[in-house]
Design a protein around this motif. Structure first.
Motif, mmCIF file in Angstrom:
data_model
loop_
_atom_site.group_PDB
_atom_site.id
_atom_site.type_symbol
_atom_site.label_atom_id
_atom_site.label_comp_id
_atom_site.label_asym_id
_atom_site.label_seq_id
_atom_site.Cartn_x
_atom_site.Cartn_y
_atom_site.Cartn_z
ATOM 1 N N ASN A 1 -3.723 15.179 -4.884
ATOM 2 C CA ASN A 1 -3.706 15.891 -6.269
ATOM 3 C C ASN A 1 -5.154 16.052 -6.791
ATOM 4 N N ALA A 2 -5.940 16.739 -6.196
ATOM 5 C CA ALA A 2 -7.420 16.625 -6.535
ATOM 6 C C ALA A 2 -7.765 17.066 -8.195
ATOM 7 N N GLY A 3 -8.555 16.399 -8.611
ATOM 8 C CA GLY A 3 -8.767 16.289 -9.942
ATOM 9 C C GLY A 3 -8.052 15.313 -11.024
ATOM 10 N N HIS A 4 -6.871 14.665 -10.470
ATOM 11 C CA HIS A 4 -6.183 13.655 -11.157
ATOM 12 C C HIS A 4 -6.651 12.245 -11.413
ATOM 13 N N THR A 5 -6.540 11.627 -12.287
ATOM 14 C CA THR A 5 -7.203 10.338 -11.970
ATOM 15 C C THR A 5 -5.913 9.463 -12.222
ATOM 16 N N TYR A 6 -5.725 8.390 -11.653
ATOM 17 C CA TYR A 6 -4.871 7.304 -11.445
ATOM 18 C C TYR A 6 -5.322 6.212 -12.026
ATOM 19 N N GLU A 7 -4.677 5.339 -12.893
ATOM 20 C CA GLU A 7 -5.115 4.217 -13.457
ATOM 21 C C GLU A 7 -4.390 2.800 -12.591
ATOM 22 N N VAL A 8 -4.977 2.232 -11.618
ATOM 23 C CA VAL A 8 -4.428 1.297 -10.853
ATOM 24 C C VAL A 8 -4.363 -0.108 -11.400
ATOM 25 N N LYS A 9 -3.355 -0.707 -11.614
ATOM 26 C CA LYS A 9 -3.516 -2.143 -11.997
ATOM 27 C C LYS A 9 -2.605 -3.069 -11.602
ATOM 28 N N SER A 10 -2.141 -3.029 -10.334
ATOM 29 C CA SER A 10 -1.104 -4.042 -9.635
ATOM 30 C C SER A 10 -1.688 -3.943 -8.142
ATOM 31 N N VAL A 11 -1.682 -4.775 -7.561
ATOM 32 C CA VAL A 11 -1.881 -4.825 -6.185
ATOM 33 C C VAL A 11 -1.135 -4.124 -5.376
ATOM 34 N N GLU A 12 0.358 -3.782 -5.591
ATOM 35 C CA GLU A 12 1.208 -3.245 -4.872
ATOM 36 C C GLU A 12 0.572 -1.547 -4.835
ATOM 37 N N VAL A 13 0.326 -1.141 -6.084
ATOM 38 C CA VAL A 13 -0.219 0.205 -6.160
ATOM 39 C C VAL A 13 -1.423 0.496 -5.316
ATOM 40 N N ALA A 14 -2.467 -0.664 -5.658
ATOM 41 C CA ALA A 14 -3.639 -0.506 -4.822
ATOM 42 C C ALA A 14 -3.463 -0.296 -3.671
ATOM 43 N N VAL A 15 -2.405 -0.870 -2.866
ATOM 44 C CA VAL A 15 -2.205 -0.729 -1.377
ATOM 45 C C VAL A 15 -1.700 0.765 -1.204
ATOM 46 N N GLU A 16 -0.988 1.198 -1.848
ATOM 47 C CA GLU A 16 -0.571 2.486 -1.729
ATOM 48 C C GLU A 16 -1.636 3.600 -1.934
ATOM 49 N N GLN A 17 -2.515 3.251 -2.798
ATOM 50 C CA GLN A 17 -3.672 4.136 -3.074
ATOM 51 C C GLN A 17 -4.485 4.192 -1.770
ATOM 52 N N MET A 18 -4.653 3.086 -1.263
ATOM 53 C CA MET A 18 -5.515 2.567 -0.207
ATOM 54 C C MET A 18 -5.130 3.383 1.181
ATOM 55 N N GLU A 19 -4.065 3.433 1.175
ATOM 56 C CA GLU A 19 -3.240 4.113 2.453
ATOM 57 C C GLU A 19 -3.407 5.642 2.447
ATOM 58 N N THR A 20 -4.057 6.190 1.252
ATOM 59 C CA THR A 20 -4.343 7.535 1.171
ATOM 60 C C THR A 20 -5.781 7.803 1.549
ATOM 61 N N TRP A 21 -6.581 6.997 1.920
ATOM 62 C CA TRP A 21 -8.265 7.117 1.637
ATOM 63 C C TRP A 21 -8.700 7.118 3.273
ATOM 64 N N PRO A 22 -9.259 8.210 3.510
ATOM 65 C CA PRO A 22 -10.050 8.277 4.498
ATOM 66 C C PRO A 22 -11.623 8.180 3.928
ATOM 67 N N LEU A 23 -12.639 7.855 4.602
ATOM 68 C CA LEU A 23 -13.880 8.096 4.020
ATOM 69 C C LEU A 23 -14.333 9.304 4.130
ATOM 70 N N PRO A 24 -14.807 10.322 3.051
ATOM 71 C CA PRO A 24 -14.987 11.762 3.351
ATOM 72 C C PRO A 24 -15.914 12.014 4.220
ATOM 73 N N GLU A 25 -16.913 11.540 4.498
ATOM 74 C CA GLU A 25 -18.039 11.873 5.591
ATOM 75 C C GLU A 25 -17.476 11.609 6.891
ATOM 76 N N THR A 26 -16.865 10.539 7.382
ATOM 77 C CA THR A 26 -16.340 10.352 8.662
ATOM 78 C C THR A 26 -14.695 10.427 8.789
ATOM 79 N N GLY A 27 -14.208 10.397 7.863
ATOM 80 C CA GLY A 27 -12.258 10.594 8.066
ATOM 81 C C GLY A 27 -12.009 8.994 8.289
ATOM 82 N N LYS A 28 -13.004 7.913 8.526
ATOM 83 C CA LYS A 28 -12.423 6.693 8.808
ATOM 84 C C LYS A 28 -12.666 5.866 7.532
ATOM 85 N N ARG A 29 -11.931 4.693 7.693
ATOM 86 C CA ARG A 29 -11.700 3.481 6.588
ATOM 87 C C ARG A 29 -13.176 2.750 6.937
#
Length: 86
Positions: free
Chosen positions: A15-43
């Motif tokens: 959801n480009a442009g939106h900011t999410y405040e992460v303050k739990s380990v469980e939500v951190a995991v959920e967010q990280m699962e959506t992140w590839p590195l922009p330049e390589t597509g890898k983590r």
């Protein structure tokens, strides 16, 4: 839920442009699962470290605040960290 402080502000990839405040380990995991590195597509190495540390925290083998710090470093590496001034 396992909480950490301070919360980490990240840009939501799906959801480009939106900011999410992460303050739990469980939500951190959920967010990280959506992140590839922009330049390589890898983590990257900070992502892998944070992901493992989050699961270690969930299993009682690491502190939630340590997982939060690693999550913040991974967010910076992935280019999704938001620096929001109070």
């Amino acid at each position: 839920m396992m909480w950490f402080w301070p919360p980490v502000q990240v840009r939501v990839i799906a959801n480009a442009g939106h900011t999410y405040e992460v303050k739990s380990v469980e939500v951190a995991v959920e967010q990280m699962e959506t992140w590839p590195l922009p330049e390589t597509g890898k983590r990257g190495p900070k992502w892998r470290k944070a992901y493992k540390l989050c699961f270690d925290a969930l299993e009682g083998m690491a502190e939630a605040n340590d997982a939060g710090k690693a999550f913040e470093a991974a967010a910076k590496e992935a280019g999704v960290l938001r620096n929001i001034a109070p």
